[in-house]
Design an enzyme around this catalytic site. Sequence first.
Site, PDB file in Angstrom:
ATOM      1  N   CYS A 132     -47.294   8.113  30.257  1.00 55.10           N
ATOM      2  CA  CYS A 132     -46.011   8.532  29.687  1.00 55.10           C
ATOM      3  C   CYS A 132     -45.597   7.596  28.555  1.00 55.10           C
ATOM      4  O   CYS A 132     -45.064   6.512  28.797  1.00 55.10           O
ATOM      5  CB  CYS A 132     -44.940   8.559  30.776  1.00 55.10           C
ATOM      6  SG  CYS A 132     -43.289   8.999  30.172  1.00 55.10           S
ATOM      7  N   CYS A 135     -41.863   6.849  28.442  1.00 52.53           N
ATOM      8  CA  CYS A 135     -41.415   5.888  29.454  1.00 52.53           C
ATOM      9  C   CYS A 135     -41.770   4.451  29.079  1.00 52.53           C
ATOM     10  O   CYS A 135     -40.981   3.527  29.265  1.00 52.53           O
ATOM     11  CB  CYS A 135     -42.053   6.200  30.809  1.00 52.53           C
ATOM     12  SG  CYS A 135     -41.919   7.916  31.337  1.00 52.53           S
ATOM     13  N   ASP A 136     -42.975   4.238  28.570  1.00 49.93           N
ATOM     14  CA  ASP A 136     -43.512   2.887  28.437  1.00 49.93           C
ATOM     15  C   ASP A 136     -43.788   2.432  27.012  1.00 49.93           C
ATOM     16  O   ASP A 136     -44.139   1.270  26.786  1.00 49.93           O
ATOM     17  CB  ASP A 136     -44.828   2.786  29.237  1.00 49.93           C
ATOM     18  CG  ASP A 136     -44.632   3.125  30.706  1.00 49.93           C
ATOM     19  OD1 ASP A 136     -43.559   2.794  31.254  1.00 49.93           O
ATOM     20  OD2 ASP A 136     -45.542   3.716  31.310  1.00 49.93           O
TER      21      ASP A 136
END
Length: 305
Positions: A132, A135-136
């Site tokens: 992701c 997300c990261d």
Amino acid sequence: MEEYDIIIIGAGPAGLTAGIYAGRQGTKTLILDKAVAGGAGLEVPLMENYPGFELIAGMSLIAKTKKQAEKNVVIKEMEGVESVEKINNGFEVKTSKNSYFGKSIIIASGTKHKLLEVPGEEKYKGYGVSYCATCDGLFYKDKNVLMIGGGNSAVQEAIFLKNVGCNVTLVHRRDELKAEDYLQRKLKEKKIPVIWNSFVKEIKGNKMVKSVVLSDKDGNTQEIEVHGIFIAIGDLPLNQIAKELGVELDDNDYIITDKTQKTNVKNVYAAGDVTGGVKQWIVSCGEGAVAATYAYHDLENIKKE
């Protein structure tokens, strides 16, 4: 046991839209999700093809959709469905926290990320291996990362990584991308390099990812020093509940539905990515709307019998 007319499994775009339609039609509806509402929709960095929005992030669109759904239905997050059993004139849905009775079921459980299944992948999950970018990605600003894949998701996430300041290179096992043309044009505009005809053979590190070994179609290998590797090589349908109910699946294990989103099991419907086909946000929403509409009509017909 709490009773509902319709129980929706999954709170992604399909499930939330089904909830909006079901609730507005006057049915008592429950949405259950093992995580937070949004599903894979939360991982979409930016969209330019959702009607009404020239540009919108997946998180923003989910927040708006969830807020709208909450006006009409009950949404229970962090409550995964463990089993669904046909009983009497409905279904008993058991979760990690409770049991519910539903007259109809809409399966909108989505998909999970397909794994590379190479040495080092499992070991370094969360330590340089990610599925992701949204997300990261910010953790890798000014760092070297690889994006693995050649479809829409991989290219979208590569562009996102570039936009947040990562030094990203795309790796694809073929000599041409599967992504839509406009995404490929953006990839070139962003001057994101691509390593063609190559796949990941091994992920190496020491507590964190340090390098990735790539192999080309001729068997030649190269080891590239990177801080992170993002993987977007496809998805697998989350179909366990469907299997337990005897729902028919296609050759790729996606749920088979008719044009009304009905499955072969009476009063069981399915919508979204778990049905395969064109995996686009707007398609999932459309299928969710259709599933909820026909679930409502079928319940009304039962009352008349």
